[in-house]
Enzyme design. Structure first.
Site, PDB file in Angstrom:
ATOM      1  N   GLU A  13       0.828  -1.212   0.000  1.00 55.95           N
ATOM      2  CA  GLU A  13       0.000   0.000   0.000  1.00 55.95           C
ATOM      3  C   GLU A  13       0.855   1.253   0.000  1.00 55.95           C
ATOM      4  O   GLU A  13       0.514   2.253  -0.637  1.00 55.95           O
ATOM      5  CB  GLU A  13      -0.946  -0.012   1.189  1.00 55.95           C
ATOM      6  N   ASP A  30      -9.506   4.369  -2.952  1.00 54.54           N
ATOM      7  CA  ASP A  30      -8.394   4.876  -3.753  1.00 54.54           C
ATOM      8  C   ASP A  30      -8.955   5.468  -5.042  1.00 54.54           C
ATOM      9  O   ASP A  30     -10.176   5.643  -5.184  1.00 54.54           O
ATOM     10  CB  ASP A  30      -7.375   3.768  -4.030  1.00 54.54           C
ATOM     11  N   TYR A  81      -6.430   6.453   4.008  1.00 56.56           N
ATOM     12  CA  TYR A  81      -6.636   5.379   3.042  1.00 56.56           C
ATOM     13  C   TYR A  81      -5.828   4.139   3.416  1.00 56.56           C
ATOM     14  O   TYR A  81      -6.348   3.013   3.434  1.00 56.56           O
ATOM     15  CB  TYR A  81      -6.252   5.818   1.627  1.00 56.56           C
TER      16      TYR A  81
END
Length: 352
Positions: A42, A143, A125
């Site tokens: 990520e 996203d 996020y």
């Protein structure tokens, strides 16, 4: 518009079970996700595409298979391995986060969003993605791919980036309690492979019948974006200096600011106007017979274009007085040189 979130989730998850992407960081069906691999991927994917991130991820996990391994590595090794992914502040925060997890949390990532948010480099996020994918927590993971799907399903015509909070809120209304990690990845896959920016494959979409943008024929127009302002151009000059032993002078940039902590070929400040001769003399690492090399090095950052001229010289007897480190040319690949500086190196080697 989706009116039955449970039905929508079931249909999307069924689609995902048959169409999921095989990604190097993604657990296989039936496997338990590794929080370290989820976190690392990520962070890499924050400003990078899947094809670009995949080889870096494989290299990192082969070299540093656990968070303890990464935390114990020298920072310069990590920065060298990161070169080409850009946004080096992310690499420094990656290192800080690994040290916190390894040394203060016993190598275990927190499983709750609010605790993940306390770690260096982890924003809303990323915290939601780790909580849902690695730990099965219900979280709204949004996203760019998910924003596009939500904007189209609900026909949200307000432009990005100001509409982001609305899109997140709408995404939250359809996020299920069941299989939250798979659902988050299904949304990402749907946006990446079906609900694409151009020519979306609506006939293959499990949510096509509920998509308001498709019904209105505006799916390719969404999400709308505010027109970006033109990027300014900054200019400077880099100094390619060789000592009598054939090594080139490098220095480390300040920790704060653009490319903080990275190694660079010395240069003038980067300003709107190219430096004049007086400014060139002031910024030179040593007095030398500098000559300008032909051509210009060009590079684009997120918020400006950069044009660098390059001057070259051979240092005399006082070369040891120069501030920085001397690195043999054939060992430059082992330095934490960002992409723009690799361009300077290639330019100098071609023209000096």
């Amino acid at each position: 518009m989706i009116r039955d979130a449970h039905d929508a989730a079931e249909r999307l998850l069924s689609w995902y079970d048959h169409n999921r992407r095989d990604l190097p960081w993604r657990a296989k069906p039936g496997e338990e996700a590794d929080p370290y691999r989820v976190w690392l991927s990520e962070i890499m994917l924050q400003q990078t595409t899947v094809p670009a991130a995949a080889p870096y991820f494989r290299a990192f996990t082969e070299r540093w298979p656990t968070v303890h391994d990464l935390a114990a590595a020298p920072l310069d090794d990590l920065l060298v391995a990161w070169a080409g992914l850009g946004y080096y502040a992310r690499a420094r925060n990656l290192y800080k986060c690994a040290q916190v997890v390894a040394n203060e949390l016993g190598g275990r990532f927190p499983d709750a969003e609010e605790r993940l948010l306390e770690l260096p480099g982890i924003g809303a996020y990323t915290a939601a993605a780790i909580a849902s994918i690695a730990f099965g927590r219900k979280a709204t993971v949004v996203d760019g791919n998910v924003e596009r799907v939500v904007a189209r399903v609900f026909a949200v015509e307000e432009p990005l980036p100001n509409v982001k909070p609305k899109l997140r809120a709408l995404a939250g209304t359809i996020t299920p309690d069941e299989r939250p990690g798979d659902y988050a990845q299904a949304m990402m896959d749907l946006g990446a492979t079906v609900c694409t920016p151009r020519k979306p494959k609506c006939m293959l979409c499990p949510w096509a019948e509920w998509c308001d943008a498709r019904a209105a024929g505006i799916q390719e127009d969404l999400p709308r974006k505010v027109a970006k302002a033109d990027k300014p151009t900054r200019r400077g000059v880099a100094y390619w200096l060789l000592n009598p032993e054939g090594a080139v002078l490098l220095r480390r940039r300040a920790e704060e600011g653009l490319l903080g902590g990275m190694t660079e070929v010395p240069s003038t400040d980067w300003t709107a106007m190219a430096p004049d001769e007086a400014a060139l003399r002031r910024a030179a690492p040593l007095e030398a017979n500098w000559r300008r090399l032909p051509g210009t090095v060009r590079h684009t950052f997120s918020h400006f274009h950069l044009e660098l001229g390059v001057v070259a010289a051979k240092a005399g007897d006082g070369w040891r007085r120069a501030e920085g480190i001397w690195v043999p040319v054939d060992r430059l690949g082992g330095q934490a040189l960002p992409s723009v500086m690799m361009k300077v190196v290639r330019h100098a080697l071609a023209h000096a």
